[in-house]
Design a protein around this motif. Structure first.
Motif, short mmCIF file in Angstrom:
data_model
loop_
_atom_site.label_atom_id
_atom_site.label_comp_id
_atom_site.label_asym_id
_atom_site.label_seq_id
_atom_site.Cartn_x
_atom_site.Cartn_y
_atom_site.Cartn_z
N MET A 79 0.85 -1.19 0.00
CA MET A 79 0.00 0.00 0.00
C MET A 79 0.89 1.24 0.00
SD MET A 79 -2.85 -1.71 0.13
CE MET A 79 -4.17 -0.58 0.55
N VAL A 80 0.89 1.95 -1.13
CA VAL A 80 1.79 3.09 -1.33
C VAL A 80 0.97 4.38 -1.39
CG1 VAL A 80 3.60 4.09 -2.77
CG2 VAL A 80 3.33 1.60 -2.64
N PRO A 81 1.21 5.33 -0.49
CA PRO A 81 0.51 6.61 -0.58
C PRO A 81 0.84 7.33 -1.89
CG PRO A 81 1.62 6.37 1.55
CD PRO A 81 2.12 5.27 0.66
N ASN A 82 -0.12 8.07 -2.40
CA ASN A 82 0.14 8.87 -3.61
C ASN A 82 1.26 9.88 -3.36
OD1 ASN A 82 -1.89 7.56 -4.95
ND2 ASN A 82 -3.35 9.26 -4.88
N PRO A 109 9.74 5.05 4.45
CA PRO A 109 10.11 3.72 4.92
C PRO A 109 8.95 2.74 4.74
CG PRO A 109 9.57 5.13 6.77
CD PRO A 109 9.52 6.00 5.55
N MET A 110 9.27 1.47 4.77
CA MET A 110 8.26 0.42 4.62
C MET A 110 8.08 -0.30 5.96
SD MET A 110 9.18 -1.13 0.84
CE MET A 110 10.97 -1.06 1.02
N LEU A 111 6.82 -0.58 6.29
CA LEU A 111 6.48 -1.35 7.49
C LEU A 111 5.92 -2.68 7.04
CD1 LEU A 111 6.37 -1.03 10.63
CD2 LEU A 111 3.93 -0.52 10.34
N LEU A 112 6.62 -3.75 7.37
CA LEU A 112 6.29 -5.10 6.89
C LEU A 112 5.69 -5.94 7.99
CD1 LEU A 112 6.48 -7.55 4.90
CD2 LEU A 112 8.86 -7.82 5.67
N GLU A 113 4.57 -6.59 7.68
CA GLU A 113 3.98 -7.58 8.58
C GLU A 113 3.76 -8.87 7.80
OE1 GLU A 113 0.38 -8.16 11.85
OE2 GLU A 113 0.83 -6.20 11.01
N ARG A 114 4.33 -9.95 8.32
CA ARG A 114 4.21 -11.27 7.70
C ARG A 114 3.25 -12.10 8.54
NH1 ARG A 114 7.98 -14.63 7.26
NH2 ARG A 114 7.40 -15.24 5.14
N THR A 115 2.24 -12.70 7.90
CA THR A 115 1.12 -13.24 8.66
C THR A 115 0.58 -14.55 8.08
OG1 THR A 115 -1.11 -12.70 9.47
CG2 THR A 115 -0.51 -11.87 7.29
N PRO A 116 0.02 -15.41 8.92
CA PRO A 116 -0.75 -16.56 8.42
C PRO A 116 -2.24 -16.27 8.38
CG PRO A 116 -0.37 -16.85 10.75
CD PRO A 116 0.25 -15.51 10.38
N TYR A 117 -2.63 -15.01 8.61
CA TYR A 117 -4.05 -14.66 8.79
C TYR A 117 -4.65 -13.91 7.61
CZ TYR A 117 -2.89 -15.95 13.58
OH TYR A 117 -2.46 -16.63 14.69
N ASP A 118 -4.08 -14.05 6.42
CA ASP A 118 -4.63 -13.50 5.19
C ASP A 118 -4.27 -12.03 5.03
OD1 ASP A 118 -5.94 -12.97 2.85
OD2 ASP A 118 -7.95 -13.38 3.60
N LEU A 172 11.75 -6.02 -1.75
CA LEU A 172 11.05 -4.75 -1.53
C LEU A 172 11.95 -3.55 -1.78
CD1 LEU A 172 9.00 -5.61 1.71
CD2 LEU A 172 8.05 -5.19 -0.58
N ILE A 173 13.17 -3.60 -1.26
CA ILE A 173 14.04 -2.43 -1.42
C ILE A 173 14.49 -2.24 -2.87
CG2 ILE A 173 14.81 -2.53 0.98
CD1 ILE A 173 17.46 -3.69 -0.02
N LYS A 174 14.37 -3.30 -3.66
CA LYS A 174 14.76 -3.21 -5.07
C LYS A 174 13.58 -2.92 -6.00
CE LYS A 174 18.61 -6.47 -4.50
NZ LYS A 174 19.10 -7.85 -4.76
N ASN A 175 12.35 -3.07 -5.49
CA ASN A 175 11.19 -2.99 -6.38
C ASN A 175 10.11 -2.02 -5.93
OD1 ASN A 175 11.42 -5.36 -8.55
ND2 ASN A 175 12.25 -6.12 -6.60
N GLU A 220 9.33 4.07 -4.40
CA GLU A 220 8.92 5.18 -3.54
C GLU A 220 9.53 5.08 -2.14
OE1 GLU A 220 5.59 4.16 -6.41
OE2 GLU A 220 6.90 3.07 -5.04
N SER A 221 10.25 3.99 -1.86
CA SER A 221 10.76 3.79 -0.50
C SER A 221 12.14 4.41 -0.33
CB SER A 221 10.84 2.29 -0.19
OG SER A 221 12.01 1.71 -0.76
N ASN A 222 12.53 4.53 0.95
CA ASN A 222 13.90 4.99 1.26
C ASN A 222 14.83 3.80 1.51
OD1 ASN A 222 13.14 4.06 3.78
ND2 ASN A 222 13.39 6.03 4.83
N GLN A 223 14.34 2.60 1.14
CA GLN A 223 15.10 1.35 1.25
C GLN A 223 15.40 0.98 2.71
OE1 GLN A 223 18.48 1.59 -1.48
NE2 GLN A 223 17.15 0.95 -3.15
N ARG A 224 14.55 1.44 3.60
CA ARG A 224 14.60 1.02 4.99
C ARG A 224 13.28 0.33 5.34
NH1 ARG A 224 17.19 6.08 8.43
NH2 ARG A 224 18.72 6.76 6.86
N VAL A 225 13.39 -0.73 6.11
CA VAL A 225 12.22 -1.54 6.44
C VAL A 225 12.15 -1.74 7.95
CG1 VAL A 225 11.07 -3.78 6.13
CG2 VAL A 225 12.34 -2.74 4.22
#
Length: 637
Positions: free
Chosen positions: A69-72, A78-87, A160-163, A166-171
């Protein structure tokens, strides 16, 4: 006559020809195809964000479904990543024009602060490829493959940091419960771009004190979770009930093993592994993440979060933090213990059970502490105040306390069980108090009828008034005199119980309780309330070794010593301190047959026997609860 009819006939024929021509379908109308276009592109005008979906490849070729989800007009976020088994799809609403409306309550502050939000299905769940393994162990003896959730997090962040231009390559990584477990796994071999992490109520050790067991006693409430999580790639179904009372349903079925057999759990790989390892053997030790993070401590700034009344994962965060502290890594690891139930840090938190706070403690914490912590490391934005090493809520005085270290107490002070149901810091005279524990009438953890699906009762059960249990003959209650001065405790109490039993196995439940005065003007419903501050259960067969259980010798006094969950509490003047002891907490925990058997999951009906439990007082059997008493608060002012 014929002369006059001919024009009329000709007119009618002409009209018929015209109608036929009008009804004749256009050639384009009869070339029927699908009304669904080959590719539908939804107009994005009016949206303040762009939603992207990617199948991110892992090193073994498996692709993981990821929602970005990228703001206009985002640039250098920075990117905030959540990895989940809950869809992952379930984390973001669809058909909303603004990103704030798309995410849940806990995500709005991140949107406001300027973050790209990333949600990913872990392998084998929902939109991701691969095979799902419940809390997949780290690569090693329990996982002979070349991938785990450490490598999957690394590969995801690298992509993510390569693709994401819009990010600053920090997660940063965040997540609660199972998602907190995935954060912890990422820390075992972090990608260089992972700059901050927050495991919230993480499942760290499923046997010692998180989801599956507590000191060997099995948490039957998770039977529905097993089928819901592992019967399908998507969301599975709950196990059907014949009635609405889980107390009676689990009592009627006898054992957790019987429940599993009746409901087809022999098809579920995780249940089969778990039930084959009832003791704390190499299977559990090899996936205990407090051991793993201590063996491979990272330098990633990390905030370990846990609820003081977390009904599901009350063990993991503080234990992992302590393990890292012991390795000299306290500098980049922070501890937060909030006034919350499980995962309430991501919801509203104005109150918990009968306790009312000053404002929304979760929203205030996210805004004032959590996001500034991430901003420090992902945006180079210094907070107004440095993040404290330890932050613990004081529920009795309704405030956050900051500590330079934890626990505040440097030693433990025994409060001893006394004759006539007394409790005192003075040594007791020798004696004993007995009760009969009957597996046919186990002590309920909530007043029946009980439904595990009742969310309000489930999230607050650790704070339920204990007065209804004081009349049970199988519950011992010890109460101090009315306090004339405050008793402040900061740290983890220990139960230290000396007891003998007529059986050859048995459980011990110990509760530390604040007894309110008969009248509380500010909150009348709290008059006389018996509020649990800390409690836990211990399976007696593990008193000498968690790995190698042994039968309890009948009629011989044994020591049962175990740590209770952490507290930051003041027992105020006019209150009393209470300790309760019992031998069941049903149906949350499975019943101990009180006869030693190789595996309680598969105990037979004849194994369940009454037992007389005799708790010792004074002399060599000085039963007590060891309290982390401080003369005054050690919080940083």
């Amino acid at each position: 006559m014929r002369t006059h009819l001919t024009p009329l006939i000709l007119a009618i024929a002409a009209l018929g020809a015209t109608a036929a021509q009008a009804q004749a379908p256009d050639a384009s109308m009869i070339q029927l195809g699908s009304d669904i276009p080959a590719k539908w592109k939804k107009p994005e005008a009016g949206y303040d964000f762009v939603r992207r979906e990617a199948m991110i490849p892992m090193r073994d070729g498996v692709k993981l479904h990821t929602v970005i989800m990228v703001p206009n007009q985002a640039r250098g976020l920075p990117m905030l990543l959540e990895r989940t088994p809950y869809d992952a799809d379930n984390f973001v609403k669809k058909d909303q024009l603004t990103l704030r409306d798309t995410v849940g309550a806990a995500g709005r502050e991140w949107v406001d602060d300027g973050y790209i939000l990333v949600y990913q299905d872990i392998r084998g769940k929902y939109g991701s490829e691969g095979k799902y393994v419940m809390t997949r162990p780290p690569i090693g003896p329990l996982n002979p493959t070349k991938t785990d959730d450490t490598t999957d997090a690394w590969d995801t962040i690298d992509w993510l940091i390569k693709n994401v231009p819009e990010s600053n390559q920090r997660v940063g990584m965040i997540g609660s419960s199972y998602d907190g477990w995935t954060v912890t796994m990422a820390l075992l071999g972090p990608h260089p771009a992972l700059k901050a992490a927050a495991p919230e109520s993480p499942m760290i050790d499923g046997w010692m004190g998180d989801d599956w067991f507590h000191y060997g006693a099995f948490r039957q409430v998770n039977m529905d979770y097993f089928s819901g999580q592992t019967s399908k790639t998507g969301k599975g179904e709950k196990t059907p009930r014949a009635g609405g009372d889980d107390y009676q349903a689990f009592l009627d079925v006898g054992t957790a093993g019987n429940w599993a057999k009746q409901n087809g759990f022999d098809q579920l790989g995780f249940w089969n592994r778990l039930s084959a390892h009832p003791a704390y053997d190499a299977f559990w030790q090899g996936q205990a993440l407090d051991r793993a993070v201590a063996a491979k401590p990272s330098s990633v700034p990390t905030m370990w979060l846990q609820g003081l009344w977390d009904q599901e994962d009350i063990y993991g965060a503080i234990t992992a933090w302590e393990a890292l502290k012991a390795k000299g890594k306290a500098g980049n690891n922070h501890l937060v213990l909030g006034p919350w139930y499980h995962s309430q840090v991501n919801r509203s938190a104005e109150r918990l059970g009968p306790l009312k706070w000053k404002g929304d403690t979760a929203a205030d914490f996210r805004r004032d502490v959590l996001i500034p912590f991430f901003n420090t490391h992902l945006k180079d934005r210094k907070p107004a105040e440095p993040t404290p090493p330890v932050l613990v809520y004081n529920g009795s005085e309704n405030r956050w306390d900051k500590f330079s270290d934890w626990p505040g107490a440097t030693s433990l002070t025994p409060i001893y069980l006394q004759a006539d149901a007394g409790l005192s810091f003075q040594a007791a005279t020798p004696g004993e108090d007995s009760y009969v524990s009957d597996p046919a009438k186990p002590v309920p953890f909530l007043a029946p009828p009980i439904s595990f699906s009742e969310r309000d009762r489930w999230t607050s059960w650790l704070l339920q008034d204990q007065r209804p249990l004081t009349t049970r003959t199988d519950v011992l209650s010890y109460k101090s005199p009315v306090l004339t001065s405050a008793v402040t405790v900061q740290g983890s109490p220990f139960a230290d119980i000396y007891a003998k039993t007529s059986g050859s196995d048995g459980d011990f439940v110990v509760k530390l309780i604040d007894v309110y005065p008969a009248s509380v003007a500010e909150q009348p419903e709290m008059g006389g309330y018996e509020l649990p501050v800390s409690m836990d259960i211990f399976r007696g067969r593990y008193r000498q070794s968690f790995e190698h259980p042994t039968a309890i010798p009948a009629g011989v006094v044994q020591q049962y010593k175990f740590r209770l969950p952490p507290v930051n509490w003041v027992f105020k003047p006019g209150h009393r301190i209470m300790v309760q002891i019992q031998s069941s907490l049903f149906p949350l925990y499975d019943r101990n047959p009180q006869t030693f058997v190789p595996n309680i999951f598969f105990a037979k009906p004849e194994d369940f026997q009454k037992a007389t439990i005799s708790v010792q007082r004074g002399a060599a059997g000085a039963s007590a609860v060891l309290l982390p008493v401080v003369p005054a608060s050690t919080a940083v002012k």
